[in-house]
Enzyme design. Structure first.
Site, mmCIF file in Angstrom:
data_model
loop_
_atom_site.group_PDB
_atom_site.id
_atom_site.type_symbol
_atom_site.label_atom_id
_atom_site.label_comp_id
_atom_site.label_asym_id
_atom_site.label_seq_id
_atom_site.Cartn_x
_atom_site.Cartn_y
_atom_site.Cartn_z
ATOM 1 N N GLU B 29 0.923 -1.567 0.308
ATOM 2 C CA GLU B 29 -0.521 0.450 -0.361
ATOM 3 C C GLU B 29 1.150 1.044 -0.109
ATOM 4 O OE1 GLU B 29 -1.795 -0.824 3.589
ATOM 5 O OE2 GLU B 29 -2.934 -2.537 2.523
ATOM 6 N N GLU B 70 -4.841 -6.146 2.685
ATOM 7 C CA GLU B 70 -3.411 -7.111 2.480
ATOM 8 C C GLU B 70 -3.342 -8.516 2.352
ATOM 9 O OE1 GLU B 70 -5.157 -4.790 4.840
ATOM 10 O OE2 GLU B 70 -2.871 -3.413 5.141
ATOM 11 N N PHE B 93 1.133 -2.376 9.099
ATOM 12 C CA PHE B 93 1.099 -2.581 10.190
ATOM 13 C C PHE B 93 0.774 -4.044 10.554
ATOM 14 C CE2 PHE B 93 0.427 1.711 10.125
ATOM 15 C CZ PHE B 93 1.176 2.542 11.033
ATOM 16 N N ASP B 95 0.024 -5.497 12.872
ATOM 17 C CA ASP B 95 -0.939 -5.407 13.972
ATOM 18 C C ASP B 95 -1.830 -6.117 12.717
ATOM 19 O OD1 ASP B 95 -0.654 -3.210 16.329
ATOM 20 O OD2 ASP B 95 0.607 -2.741 14.541
ATOM 21 N N PHE B 96 -1.617 -6.145 11.704
ATOM 22 C CA PHE B 96 -2.787 -5.962 10.129
ATOM 23 C C PHE B 96 -2.720 -7.836 9.823
ATOM 24 C CE2 PHE B 96 -2.333 -1.191 8.963
ATOM 25 C CZ PHE B 96 -3.058 -1.184 10.152
ATOM 26 N N HIS B 139 -2.703 -0.589 16.537
ATOM 27 C CA HIS B 139 -1.606 -0.201 15.629
ATOM 28 C C HIS B 139 0.041 0.443 16.701
ATOM 29 C CE1 HIS B 139 -4.538 1.710 13.328
ATOM 30 N NE2 HIS B 139 -4.450 1.705 12.215
#
Lengths: 367, 337
Positions: B29, B70, B93, B95-96, B139
């Site tokens: 991204e 993602e 991140f 976190d994703f 995040h």
């Protein structure tokens, strides 16, 4: 008069040093050249020698302490000096950081680059004078090989330490890697630096190169100092060459480098790390392989310069460690005994292990 | 030698490998860094500037901006890797990871095994970890231990710019999937970094500081906090040996065990949560393999078992700091049976 013994700066990267051991105790008097203390640096432990005679009045930096360069280590003064005076000297002592003085002679020395035969070579130039000193490192070495010598020699001379192709941060293309390639590179580098004549100092493979150059161009060479040179006999420690080439991890690297010094001394963690950082660079592995193949195939030396040494008219000296585990000290038999200095309890790095003594020998040769 | 930030070091590693090997591509991204903005592509050089300049030099066929998906990024990258490219995919991140875990955990990590060793998956997943920017619970996590727990993935957690460049080049040249975790507070940290390319082998810890009293294993940003603590403790006469594993998979067990054999004491510092974490894993390793050398209980200094707080004051308490590390080292050092 009260004077200070301060933390020296050896080499390009030293910012601090560790006091390993005091070799003189408070109250002791000493002469110029006496060994005062041992300091652990980014390479190996080195000895601080006295500049002149004096009495060690007070030790300020205890053994084991790590201090920045320029820091006060001890006070030198006549024995009758009052304690209060020494107290005042210590409390008023100001560390002069080289970077803060702004004057050029003590500014951090920076290596420069030159283009030779399509390659970029790094070199370090320190000091000024007529006939320069050319310093040539050995197999796998770099500019920092001379960290204890170049700063001492440059006080009244122009010194040039050259980093050979495949080594340090110079280009990694070593062509055939043989003695002809390297001598051509050095000759071209000297031409580029407009050096017509120089005192040549070479270590190990760099010693063989200096000798080969002296044979080719005797007029270019004022004096020749060879430190544990290659090229004077067939033997070389093949196990070391193998270990040196193979090592990619810290433990193996530390074991390989240990061969270089006398059994009782030790290689610092920083020296191992510096070696690994060099070995990790793209192109280094194949460069070292090419050089080793040309110079030391099957664990024997392919280069024989004993005839060149005998035919030499240039003043020459050979300095060798009695405990050299890479190239046997017996190879010094090729030279006339008067020209040979064997240093006791020293390995393959006499210029690092006994820097003070080697610096004196180098100076005596050039003067 | 030039001094560079970790951001520059990572950019150099990417640029160098893209020049050297035409199969290296970047996908993620906003990796071109500014498409659709006033400045246009490359205006920002990626969300944190790491991919700056790459779209200009290598063009859009090798620096591929994707929609915010993602699962598609990781699916495309895993497929590209197994069919001949060397993609560097960006999971902005970490976190994703939940959105694309199948592509990583059950696909990329398994290809070599499921295809009988005949498939190679030279995939790098660059991803940000770490708290400290008040970016809140979704995040700010450091889930490298989750990746580490998956056989078939290699996991890198660099702590400085020099290591970051050498490890990223190694990751790109590696034939297995590598998750490369960048701490988001460390992009501006500077150290000496050669201009040339170099590689640092995986599974080789860095002994950052030598000491005989207490072994401290720390990761990423915690390496610097451990060093701060060690400076203070050194003045008190407690010498810490600080080990930075650099990669959590493979883990350099020998360096940790050798050190504990000598010091007899271990403190592990990890910014991640404590359950099933690297801190716990390393503590277990030492309890299992060096029990007889231990003079004191193994201690962990970690975040608590909670989400990362948004409030800066709470987030500060959440992250281990040099004082906490020093306090625990003192306890371990002073432990009497």
């Amino acid at each position: 008069m009260i004077t200070a013994i301060t933390m020296p700066k050896w080499g390009l990267t030293m910012t601090e040093g560790k006091v390993v051991q005091w070799l003189k105790q408070p109250g002791a008097s000493f002469a110029a050249g006496d060994e005062l203390l041992e300091i652990e640096t980014s390479k190996i432990t080195n000895v601080v020698e006295a500049d002149g005679a004096g009495s060690l009045i007070r030790i300020v930096a205890p053994e084991g302490s790590t201090l920045p360069i320029g820091a006060l280590l001890a006070v030198v003064a006549p024995p009758e000096t009052a304690a209060a005076e020494i107290d005042a000297f210590v409390s008023q002592f100001v560390v002069v950081e080289p970077a803060d003085t702004g004057s050029e002679d003590v500014a951090a020395p920076t290596p420069r680059e030159l283009e030779v035969l399509g390659r970029t070579l790094r070199f370090l130039e320190l000091g000024t004078g007529d006939v320069p000193v050319l310093l040539l490192h050995g197999f796998g070495g770099d500019l920092n090989t001379w960290m204890f010598n170049q700063p001492a020699l440059c006080s009244d001379r122009r010194t040039l330490a050259l980093e050979l192709p495949g080594h340090g941060l110079s280009s990694k293309d070593v062509g055939s890697g043989d003695i002809t390639f390297f001598t051509e590179v050095i000759e071209a580098a000297l031409a580029a630096l407009t050096v017509e004549r120089a005192h040549f100092v070479g270590h190990s493979m760099g010693g063989a190169l200096a000798l080969a150059l002296a044979a080719r161009r005797p007029e270019q060479i004022a004096t020749l100092s060879l430190l544990a040179p290659a090229g004077l006999g067939p033997e070389i420690n093949g196990a070391f060459i193998d270990a040196f080439m193979r090592a990619s991890r810290r433990k193996d690297a530390a074991e390989a480098l240990q061969y270089l010094v006398h059994a009782s001394s030790s290689i610092s963690r920083a020296m191992v790390e510096e070696f690994l950082r060099y070995k990790r660079l793209d192109g280094v592995a194949s460069a070292l392989e090419a050089v080793a193949h040309a110079w030391f195939p099957q664990g024997r030396q392919a280069v024989d310069l004993t005839a060149s040494l005998r035919a030499l008219s240039t003043p020459v000296q050979i300095i060798w460690g009695s405990g050299d585990r890479i190239i046997p000290v017996a190879h010094s038999d090729a030279a006339s005994p008067a020209a040979v200095h064997v240093l006791k309890d020293v390995g393959h790095l006499p210029h690092m292990e006994k820097a003070g003594e080697v610096n004196r020998l180098l100076r005596a040769m050039m003067d | 030698m030039p001094v560079k930030t970790m951001r520059q070091a990572l950019q150099e590693a990417l640029a160098h490998e893209m020049r050297r090997d035409p199969t290296v591509v970047i996908i993620g991204e906003d990796v071109s860094g500014g498409a659709g903005t006033e400045g246009g592509r490359d205006a920002a050089g990626g969300v944190l500037g790491v991919t700056k300049g790459l779209i200009k030099e290598f063009g859009e066929s090798r620096v591929i901006d994707t929609p915010i998906t993602e699962s598609a990024i990781m699916g495309a990258a895993a497929g590209a890797a197994v069919t001949g490219l060397r993609p560097v995919a960006e999971l902005m991140f970490s976190d994703f990871l939940g959105v694309c875990f199948d592509q990583i955990f059950n696909q990329a990590a398994k290809f070599r095994y499921m295809f009988g060793g005949k498939a190679r998956t030279p995939l790098v997943i660059r991803t940000m970890v770490g708290a400290g920017r008040s970016a809140a619970a979704q995040h700010s996590q450091s889930p490298y231990h989750i990746f580490t727990s998956v056989p078939g993935l290699k996991v890198v957690v660099p702590s400085n710019a020099y290591d970051a460049k050498g490890l990223l080049i190694q990751a790109i040249r590696d034939d297995d999937p590598v998750v490369f975790c960048e701490h988001k507070l460390m992009y501006d940290l500077r150290t000496e970094v050669p201009d040339e390319a170099y590689t640092i082998p995986f599974g080789e810890a860095n002994v950052v500081r030598e000491g005989d009293d207490v072994t401290v294993v720390a990761l990423a940003r915690m390496v610097h906090y451990a060093l701060d603590a060690a400076e203070k403790l050194g003045a008190e006469g407690i010498e810490c040996e600080i080990i930075d594993p650099r990669t959590t998979s493979p883990l350099d067990e020998d360096t940790i065990l050798d050190s504990v054999e000598r010091t007899g004491r271990l403190v592990v510092v990890d910014e991640a949560t404590p359950r099933c974490s690297m801190a716990t894993d390393i503590a277990a390793l030492v309890a299992d393999r060096a029990f007889s050398a231990l003079k004191a209980p193994v201690r962990r200094v970690t975040a608590p078992h909670t989400p990362v707080p948004f409030a800066p004051s709470l987030e500060k308490l959440y992250i281990p700091d040099p004082d906490r590390i020093a306090a625990v080292v003192r306890e371990v050092h002073g432990f009497v049976q």
